[in-house]
Design a protein around this motif. Structure first.
Motif, PDB file in Angstrom:
ATOM      1  N   GLU A 214       9.031 -12.962  -4.526  1.00 19.53           N
ATOM      2  CA  GLU A 214       9.424 -13.267  -3.154  1.00 19.53           C
ATOM      3  C   GLU A 214       9.518 -12.007  -2.314  1.00 19.53           C
ATOM      4  O   GLU A 214       9.037 -11.949  -1.174  1.00 19.53           O
ATOM      5  N   LYS A 215      10.122 -10.956  -2.865  1.00 17.43           N
ATOM      6  CA  LYS A 215      10.255  -9.693  -2.132  1.00 17.43           C
ATOM      7  C   LYS A 215       8.890  -9.060  -1.878  1.00 17.43           C
ATOM      8  O   LYS A 215       8.646  -8.497  -0.813  1.00 17.43           O
ATOM      9  N   ILE A 216       8.009  -9.143  -2.868  1.00 16.43           N
ATOM     10  CA  ILE A 216       6.679  -8.555  -2.710  1.00 16.43           C
ATOM     11  C   ILE A 216       5.895  -9.287  -1.624  1.00 16.43           C
ATOM     12  O   ILE A 216       5.267  -8.662  -0.758  1.00 16.43           O
ATOM     13  N   PHE A 217       5.941 -10.622  -1.637  1.00 12.10           N
ATOM     14  CA  PHE A 217       5.219 -11.395  -0.622  1.00 12.10           C
ATOM     15  C   PHE A 217       5.799 -11.158   0.773  1.00 12.10           C
ATOM     16  O   PHE A 217       5.060 -11.112   1.768  1.00 12.10           O
ATOM     17  N   THR A 218       7.106 -10.992   0.851  1.00 11.56           N
ATOM     18  CA  THR A 218       7.727 -10.698   2.150  1.00 11.56           C
ATOM     19  C   THR A 218       7.228  -9.362   2.684  1.00 11.56           C
ATOM     20  O   THR A 218       6.876  -9.235   3.868  1.00 11.56           O
ATOM     21  N   THR A 219       7.178  -8.358   1.817  1.00 10.78           N
ATOM     22  CA  THR A 219       6.684  -7.038   2.222  1.00 10.78           C
ATOM     23  C   THR A 219       5.214  -7.109   2.616  1.00 10.78           C
ATOM     24  O   THR A 219       4.791  -6.500   3.606  1.00 10.78           O
ATOM     25  N   LEU A 220       4.430  -7.866   1.869  1.00  8.68           N
ATOM     26  CA  LEU A 220       3.005  -8.013   2.168  1.00  8.68           C
ATOM     27  C   LEU A 220       2.797  -8.614   3.558  1.00  8.68           C
ATOM     28  O   LEU A 220       1.905  -8.191   4.306  1.00  8.68           O
ATOM     29  N   SER A 221       3.636  -9.584   3.921  1.00  5.95           N
ATOM     30  CA  SER A 221       3.505 -10.225   5.227  1.00  5.95           C
ATOM     31  C   SER A 221       3.838  -9.273   6.369  1.00  5.95           C
ATOM     32  O   SER A 221       3.454  -9.513   7.524  1.00  5.95           O
ATOM     33  N   GLN A 222       4.536  -8.168   6.068  1.00  6.74           N
ATOM     34  CA  GLN A 222       4.935  -7.197   7.090  1.00  6.74           C
ATOM     35  C   GLN A 222       3.966  -6.033   7.212  1.00  6.74           C
ATOM     36  O   GLN A 222       4.107  -5.207   8.116  1.00  6.74           O
ATOM     37  N   CYS A 223       2.988  -5.946   6.320  1.00  3.49           N
ATOM     38  CA  CYS A 223       2.049  -4.818   6.338  1.00  3.49           C
ATOM     39  C   CYS A 223       1.111  -4.914   7.530  1.00  3.49           C
ATOM     40  O   CYS A 223       0.597  -5.988   7.855  1.00  3.49           O
ATOM     41  N   PHE A 224       0.879  -3.775   8.180  1.00  4.69           N
ATOM     42  CA  PHE A 224      -0.079  -3.726   9.276  1.00  4.69           C
ATOM     43  C   PHE A 224      -1.509  -3.850   8.754  1.00  4.69           C
ATOM     44  O   PHE A 224      -2.378  -4.396   9.408  1.00  4.69           O
ATOM     45  N   GLU A 225      -1.738  -3.309   7.577  1.00  6.47           N
ATOM     46  CA  GLU A 225      -3.089  -3.226   7.021  1.00  6.47           C
ATOM     47  C   GLU A 225      -3.520  -4.573   6.453  1.00  6.47           C
ATOM     48  O   GLU A 225      -2.761  -5.255   5.769  1.00  6.47           O
ATOM     49  N   SER A 226      -4.754  -4.947   6.734  1.00  6.27           N
ATOM     50  CA  SER A 226      -5.301  -6.204   6.212  1.00  6.27           C
ATOM     51  C   SER A 226      -6.421  -5.969   5.206  1.00  6.27           C
ATOM     52  O   SER A 226      -6.884  -6.916   4.560  1.00  6.27           O
ATOM     53  N   ARG A 227      -6.836  -4.714   5.039  1.00  3.19           N
ATOM     54  CA  ARG A 227      -7.929  -4.388   4.115  1.00  3.19           C
ATOM     55  C   ARG A 227      -7.564  -4.777   2.689  1.00  3.19           C
ATOM     56  O   ARG A 227      -6.471  -4.507   2.206  1.00  3.19           O
ATOM     57  N   ASN A 228      -8.498  -5.424   1.999  1.00  3.30           N
ATOM     58  CA  ASN A 228      -8.357  -5.783   0.581  1.00  3.30           C
ATOM     59  C   ASN A 228      -7.135  -6.660   0.291  1.00  3.30           C
ATOM     60  O   ASN A 228      -6.581  -6.614  -0.810  1.00  3.30           O
ATOM     61  N   THR A 229      -6.739  -7.483   1.244  1.00  4.31           N
ATOM     62  CA  THR A 229      -5.594  -8.366   1.003  1.00  4.31           C
ATOM     63  C   THR A 229      -5.898  -9.367  -0.103  1.00  4.31           C
ATOM     64  O   THR A 229      -5.013  -9.733  -0.890  1.00  4.31           O
ATOM     65  N   LYS A 230      -7.134  -9.826  -0.199  1.00  4.32           N
ATOM     66  CA  LYS A 230      -7.513 -10.745  -1.285  1.00  4.32           C
ATOM     67  C   LYS A 230      -7.325 -10.080  -2.646  1.00  4.32           C
ATOM     68  O   LYS A 230      -6.941 -10.740  -3.620  1.00  4.32           O
ATOM     69  N   LYS A 231      -7.608  -8.805  -2.700  1.00 12.62           N
ATOM     70  CA  LYS A 231      -7.431  -8.048  -3.949  1.00 12.62           C
ATOM     71  C   LYS A 231      -5.956  -7.990  -4.338  1.00 12.62           C
ATOM     72  O   LYS A 231      -5.603  -8.079  -5.515  1.00 12.62           O
ATOM     73  N   VAL A 232      -5.084  -7.863  -3.344  1.00 12.60           N
ATOM     74  CA  VAL A 232      -3.640  -7.866  -3.598  1.00 12.60           C
ATOM     75  C   VAL A 232      -3.214  -9.222  -4.130  1.00 12.60           C
ATOM     76  O   VAL A 232      -2.464  -9.318  -5.115  1.00 12.60           O
ATOM     77  N   HIS A 233      -3.686 -10.297  -3.506  1.00 14.10           N
ATOM     78  CA  HIS A 233      -3.325 -11.650  -3.943  1.00 14.10           C
ATOM     79  C   HIS A 233      -3.818 -11.915  -5.367  1.00 14.10           C
ATOM     80  O   HIS A 233      -3.135 -12.589  -6.153  1.00 14.10           O
ATOM     81  N   LEU A 234      -4.985 -11.401  -5.716  1.00 11.75           N
ATOM     82  CA  LEU A 234      -5.497 -11.566  -7.077  1.00 11.75           C
ATOM     83  C   LEU A 234      -4.553 -10.903  -8.072  1.00 11.75           C
ATOM     84  O   LEU A 234      -4.204 -11.500  -9.104  1.00 11.75           O
ATOM     85  N   ALA A 235      -4.132  -9.671  -7.787  1.00 15.06           N
ATOM     86  CA  ALA A 235      -3.217  -8.969  -8.694  1.00 15.06           C
ATOM     87  C   ALA A 235      -1.910  -9.738  -8.836  1.00 15.06           C
ATOM     88  O   ALA A 235      -1.361  -9.863  -9.945  1.00 15.06           O
ATOM     89  N   LEU A 236      -1.400 -10.278  -7.743  1.00 14.91           N
ATOM     90  CA  LEU A 236      -0.156 -11.046  -7.793  1.00 14.91           C
ATOM     91  C   LEU A 236      -0.336 -12.334  -8.591  1.00 14.91           C
ATOM     92  O   LEU A 236       0.564 -12.744  -9.334  1.00 14.91           O
ATOM     93  N   ASP A 237      -1.499 -12.966  -8.460  1.00 11.24           N
ATOM     94  CA  ASP A 237      -1.780 -14.184  -9.241  1.00 11.24           C
ATOM     95  C   ASP A 237      -1.840 -13.888 -10.735  1.00 11.24           C
ATOM     96  O   ASP A 237      -1.448 -14.721 -11.564  1.00 11.24           O
ATOM     97  N   LEU A 238      -2.335 -12.704 -11.101  1.00 10.62           N
ATOM     98  CA  LEU A 238      -2.502 -12.357 -12.511  1.00 10.62           C
ATOM     99  C   LEU A 238      -1.226 -11.811 -13.146  1.00 10.62           C
ATOM    100  O   LEU A 238      -1.128 -11.744 -14.371  1.00 10.62           O
TER     101      LEU A 238
END
Length: 352
Positions: A214-238
Motif C-alpha cells: 500500500e505504501k509503495i503504490f501510494t508513493t508511485l502515484s505521487q511520482c512525477f516520472e512516468s517512464r517505465n511505469t509498466k516495468k515498476v508494476h511488473l516488479a510489484l506483481d512478481l
C-alpha cells in the motif's frame, strides 16, 4: 531511520587528529586500512599492531564491521557500499563544518565563508540509496555512487548524477545526508534496473516488514516520472514476502520469464523420521516437484562446506525421493542459464 555505517570510515584529517602522520597513513594502507577515494579511507580489519588500535578500536568494540572480502562478485557490491558510506560520511563532516562556522561570531564567520562552502544539494538514490537502507543487491549492476541533483544527467568515473527533483515527501534526511525514502528507492530501482534486481529488494523489504505494498503504490502515484511505469508494476506483481534470499527472488523472476507457473515458495513438510520439519524453496504439488536454489555463497564455499551439513542435505533430499518427489537443484550460475528452466518446463508439461 538511522544510516547504518557498517565500515569504519575515516578522512585524512580525522586520522591526523588521532596522532598519525601522512607517512603513518601510507604504512597503514599496507596493513589494516584501504583507500576508498582521495582523502577517504575504510578500516579493513583488526591488525596485530597496537599502534593502529585507534583506527580499528570501534571494530573490536562491535560498533563497526570488518571489511568483508569474499573473493567473488560480492566484493564489487561491498566496494560500492563502502564508497556510498564514505560519501555520506564526508558530506556529514562538511555540513558539520559549515554549521559550526555559521554559529561563530559575525567577524570570524565572514572570514570563514570562502573556506566553508556547504556541499552541493544532492539526494542519494537508486542502488546507493538501497545500500544505505540495507536492501540486498543481488549482483553488481553499477560501480558508481548514484545521486539526484537539479539539472541534467552527468556521469563521472565514480559517481552518476541523475538530473531531476525528488519531492520533499520522497526524501529522508539523516546526519546531514539526504536520500530517497525506502518506497521511492524501490520504485526507482524497479524503473531503472532489471526485475531480478528490483524484485529481490522488494521481497526483502516486504519480508522484513520495512514497508507495505500500500505504501509503495501510494508513493508511485505521487511520482512525477512516468517512464517505465509498466516495468515498476511488473516488479510489484512478481514480489512475494515469503522468499528468503535474493537467489530465490531471481529464480522466481526466471520462472516468470520462462512461462513456468504453479511453484509455491517456502512450503513445509513434516518429516517425522528425520525429527524435523523440512522447508523447501519452491514446491509444485501436482507435479511432485521440489526446487532448491543454491545462493552465491554456496557456489564459492567449495570444500569449506562442513561434512555434517552435506550429509544433512543428502538425507533431506533422500527423504523426498523416497516419497516420489523429484528434486531439482539450481545453482547460482544456473540461474543465468537456460538449461534448468527448460528441464523444469519439460517436467511440468507431463502434469495433467
Amino acid at each position: 531511520m538511522q544510516i547504518i555505517v557498517m565500515y569504519k570510515i575515516l578522512t585524512t584529517q580525522q586520522i591526523l587528529r588521532l596522532g598519525f602522520s601522512h607517512e603513518d597513513i601510507r604504512r597503514a594502507r599496507s596493513c589494516c586500512v584501504r583507500r576508498l577515494s582521495r582523502g577517504v579511507y575504510s578500516v579493513r580489519h583488526i591488525c596485530d599492531r597496537d599502534r593502529h588500535r585507534a583506527l580499528w578500536a570501534s571494530i573490536e568494540e562491535g560498533a563497526h564491521s570488518e571489511f568483508t572480502e569474499y573473493g567473488d562478485i560480492r566484493d564489487e557490491i561491498e566496494e560500492l557500499d563502502a564508497a556510498v558510506m564514505a560519501r555520506c560520511e564526508v558530506r556529514f563532516q562538511k555540513q558539520g563544518m559549515v554549521d559550526a562556522r555559521s554559529d561563530a561570531t559575525p567577524q570570524s564567520a565572514t572570514s570563514a565563508q570562502s573556506s566553508a562552502a556547504p556541499p552541493p544539494p544532492e539526494v542519494f538514490s537508486h542502488i546507493s540509496a538501497a545500500l544505505i537502507h540495507g536492501l540486498p543487491v543481488a549482483y553488481p549492476v553499477t560501480h558508481q555512487v548514484e545521486v539526484v541533483r537539479p539539472g541534467t544527467n552527468r556521469r563521472f568515473k565514480s559517481i552518476h548524477v541523475r538530473g531531476g527533483t525528488i519531492p520533499k515527501n520522497h526524501r529522508l534526511k539523516v546526519r546531514g545526508t539526504e536520500m530517497t525514502t525506502l518506497e521511492r528507492t524501490l520504485i526507482d530501482v524497479a524503473r531503472t534496473y532489471n526485475p531480478d534486481i528490483s524484485v529481490s529488494m522488494l521481497d526483502s523489504a516486504l519480508r522484513r516488514g520495512l514497508t507495505t505494498m500500500e505504501k509503495i503504490f501510494t508513493t508511485l502515484s505521487q511520482c512525477f516520472e512516468s517512464r517505465n511505469t509498466k516495468k515498476v508494476h511488473l516488479a510489484l506483481d512478481l514480489a512475494d514476502a515469503r522468499r528468503e534470499s535474493p537467489a530465490e527472488s531471481i529464480a522466481a523472476v526466471r520462472f516468470f520469464q520462462h512461462g513456468i507457473n504453479g511453484l509455491v515458495p517456502q512450503v513445509e513438510f513434516d518429516a517425522a523420521s528425520l525429527h524435523s520439519r523440512l522447508r523447501v524453496d519452491f514446491c509444485h504439488k501436482a507435479a511432485r516437484l521440489i526446487i532448491e536454489i543454491d545462493g552465491i555463497g554456496k557456489l564459492y564455499l567449495g570444500s569449506g562446506v562442513p561434512r555434517d551439513e552435506l550429509e544433512r542435505e543428502r538425507r533431506r533430499e533422500q527423504w523426498f525421493r523416497d516419497r516420489d518427489w523429484r528434486v531439482v537443484r539450481i545453482s547460482w550460475k544456473e540461474l543465468f542459464k537456460e538449461t534448468k528452466f527448460e528441464e523444469i518446463k519439460r517436467i511440468l508439461m507431463k502434469v495433467r
